[in-house]
Design an enzyme around this catalytic site. Structure first.
Site, short mmCIF file in Angstrom:
data_model
loop_
_atom_site.label_atom_id
_atom_site.label_comp_id
_atom_site.label_asym_id
_atom_site.label_seq_id
_atom_site.Cartn_x
_atom_site.Cartn_y
_atom_site.Cartn_z
N TRP A 45 -71.79 -55.11 62.76
CA TRP A 45 -72.74 -55.21 63.86
C TRP A 45 -73.13 -53.75 64.42
O TRP A 45 -74.51 -53.42 64.89
CB TRP A 45 -72.46 -56.14 65.07
CG TRP A 45 -71.95 -57.47 64.53
CD1 TRP A 45 -70.94 -58.09 64.37
CD2 TRP A 45 -73.22 -58.38 64.08
NE1 TRP A 45 -71.14 -59.45 63.86
CE2 TRP A 45 -72.53 -59.27 63.45
CE3 TRP A 45 -74.56 -58.33 63.76
CZ2 TRP A 45 -73.18 -60.64 63.10
CZ3 TRP A 45 -75.34 -59.50 63.23
CH2 TRP A 45 -74.42 -60.42 62.78
N LYS A 67 -71.12 -66.34 72.40
CA LYS A 67 -69.64 -66.36 72.03
C LYS A 67 -68.63 -66.35 73.07
O LYS A 67 -67.75 -67.31 72.95
CB LYS A 67 -69.37 -64.99 71.23
CG LYS A 67 -70.28 -64.88 69.97
CD LYS A 67 -70.10 -63.40 69.37
CE LYS A 67 -70.84 -63.21 68.19
NZ LYS A 67 -70.57 -64.14 67.12
N ASP A 82 -72.32 -52.85 72.62
CA ASP A 82 -72.41 -54.14 72.31
C ASP A 82 -71.15 -54.92 72.55
O ASP A 82 -70.04 -54.81 71.95
CB ASP A 82 -72.90 -54.28 71.11
CG ASP A 82 -72.99 -55.85 70.37
OD1 ASP A 82 -72.51 -56.47 71.16
OD2 ASP A 82 -73.40 -55.75 69.39
#
Length: 362
Positions: A103, A197, A173
Site C-alpha cells: 500500500w 477494516k 495511511d
C-alpha cells in the site's frame, strides 16, 4: 448468535455485534423520523447530527481539538493516494515516502504522477518483514511531507514506535490499525483510513487533517479532489455515504463504551498473543512472516511447511466455523485479521485450532 461464523477477513471485516444489532433495531425508523437512515436526506438535521457527532467522537478518541477537522470522503484510501500529492506536492518540492509494503508502494506510485518524490526509507529488500528504524530514514532536503503506512495488512507488520520528523508534516495511511491503541495523533498533519477494516463498513474514508491544511488547496485541481471543498461544507459538498458514516459513528460510540483506546490496546494485545504464541510454540511448523519486533496487532501472517498443508488448513478452518484465513493473493500463506471488533474468544478458538492442526500434521 449461534449462526454467525468467526470472521477473520481483512476487509470488509468484522463489525461489533452490538453495532449491528443497534443498526438493526432502528433500521426502519431512525431517531423517530419515520424513515430509515438509508432514506433520509443528507441535508436534514437528523443526518447532520450524525455527521457532527462522528467528527466529535473521532477527535475525542484521538485526543484532538479544534485545530483538526475530520472529513468523511469517498473513494477509499486509494483516492487519498492521489489527493494528497495533488493538494500538497507543489512544483519545486519533494514528497518523501517510507515503503513498508504494497500500500505504501501504491501511494508512492500515485505521487510520482504528480511531482517529485523521494524514497526516504524502505524494507523491501527483506520482503517487508519489518518496519524501518528511525536512524535508517533519510529525508530529502526540505520535503513537502513524509508519508508512512502505519500497519501493513499483507505482510503483517506495524510500526511499534511511530516516527517523528520535527516540523516536517507527517501524513499516515492508518486504514488497518486506526484506533487500535493510544498514540500521539497531534504529531500528524493528516491521517486517513478506509473504514472497512477497523472503523465500519466499506464506502467511507475518514480523513483527520489540520485545519491549516484545508485552507489553501490549489484551485487548478478538480473541485472534488480539494480538501478545502470538503472542509468548508462539513463533508456535505456532494451526497455522502450516509449509511456508512452512520455505522462508523456507532463503532466510535462502541469504542468509547469499551473504555477507549487504552482498553482497545489491552484487548488487542491479548488477542494477538494467543495467535503468536501458537506460532512460536509450534517448533517451526508455523512460520510468521514478520520479525517479532514488527509484528502487527491487527494482521497475523504465517506460513506452513508447504502449500498443500496451507490449503488443508484453510479448508478445515472453514469447516470449523472460521472464515477469511487465506493469505493475500500476492504472497500466499495464511492471515488472521483481528481488528478491534474481533472478540477475544475468536482468537482463542483459532489458537486452539492451530495447536490441534499442528498436532495432527506436524
Amino acid at each position: 448468535m449461534s449462526n454467525r461464523i468467526i470472521n477473520f477477513n481483512a476487509g470488509p471485516a468484522v463489525l461489533p455485534l452490538d453495532v449491528l444489532q443497534a443498526a438493526q433495531e432502528e433500521l426502519l425508523n431512525f431517531n423517530n423520523t419515520g424513515m430509515s437512515i438509508l432514506e433520509i436526506s443528507h441535508r436534514s438535521k437528523p443526518y447532520e447530527e450524525v455527521n457532527h457527532e462522528a467528527e466529535a467522537n473521532m477527535k475525542e478518541l484521538l485526543g484532538l481539538g479544534d485545530e483538526y477537522r475530520v472529513l468523511f470522503l469517498q473513494g477509499g484510501a486509494s483516492t487519498q493516494f492521489a489527493m494528497i500529492p495533488l493538494n500538497f506536492l507543489t512544483p519545486g518540492q519533494t514528497a518523501d515516502y517510507i515503503l513498508t509494503g504494497v500500500w505504501s508502494e501504491k501511494a508512492l506510485k500515485e505521487a510520482k504522477l504528480i511531482g517529485q518524490t523521494h524514497i526516504a526509507g524502505s524494507t523491501a529488500e527483506g520482503k517487508y518483514r519489518r518496519t524501518p528504524q528511525q536512524e535508517e530514514i533519510q529525508l530529502s532536503d526540505k520535503p513537502a511531507y513524509v508519508h508512512i503506512t502505519s500497519n501493513n495488512t499483507i505482510y503483517g507488520t506495524q510500526w511499534k514506535e511511530l516516527p517523528s520528523f520535527g516540523p516536517v508534516p507527517l501524513f499516515a495511511d492508518m486504514s488497518s490499525d486506526i484506533l487500535c491503541r493510544p498514540f500521539d495523533a497531534s504529531k500528524f498533519s493528516l491521517i486517513y483510513a478506509g473504514a472497512q477494516k477497523n472503523l465500519g463498513p466499506s464506502g467511507v474514508t475518514a480523513v483527520i487533517i489540520r485545519k491549516e491544511l484545508t485552507e489553501n488547496s490549489p484551485k487548478t485541481i478538480p473541485t472534488m479532489l480539494r480538501y478545502d471543498t470538503h472542509a468548508s461544507t462539513d463533508s456535505l459538498y456532494n451526497t455522502p455515504p450516509t449509511f456508512a458514516v452512520y455505522l462508523l459513528n456507532l463503532v466510535l460510540r462502541w469504542i468509547k463504551a469499551q473504555g477507549g483506546l487504552t482498553a482497545m490496546e489491552a484487548r488487542n494485545v491479548t488477542k494477538a498473543k494467543l495467535i503468536y504464541d501458537a506460532i512460536d510454540s509450534s517448533n517451526g511448523f508455523y512460520r510468521g512472516h514478520a520479525d517479532k519486533d514488527s509484528r502487527s496487532l491487527m494482521n497475523v501472517t504465517f506460513r506452513l511447511p508447504n502449500e498443500e498443508l496451507e490449503k488443508i488448513f484453510a479448508a478445515e478452518s472453514v469447516a470449523a466455523g472460521m472464515s477469511g484465513l487465506k493469505g493475500h493473493r500476492s504472497v500466499g500463506g495464511l492471515r488472521a485479521s483481528i481488528y478491534n471488533a474481533m472478540p477475544v474468544a475468536g482468537c482463542q478458538t483459532l489458537s486452539e485450532f492451530m495447536k490441534e492442526f499442528c498436532r495432527k500434521h506436524g
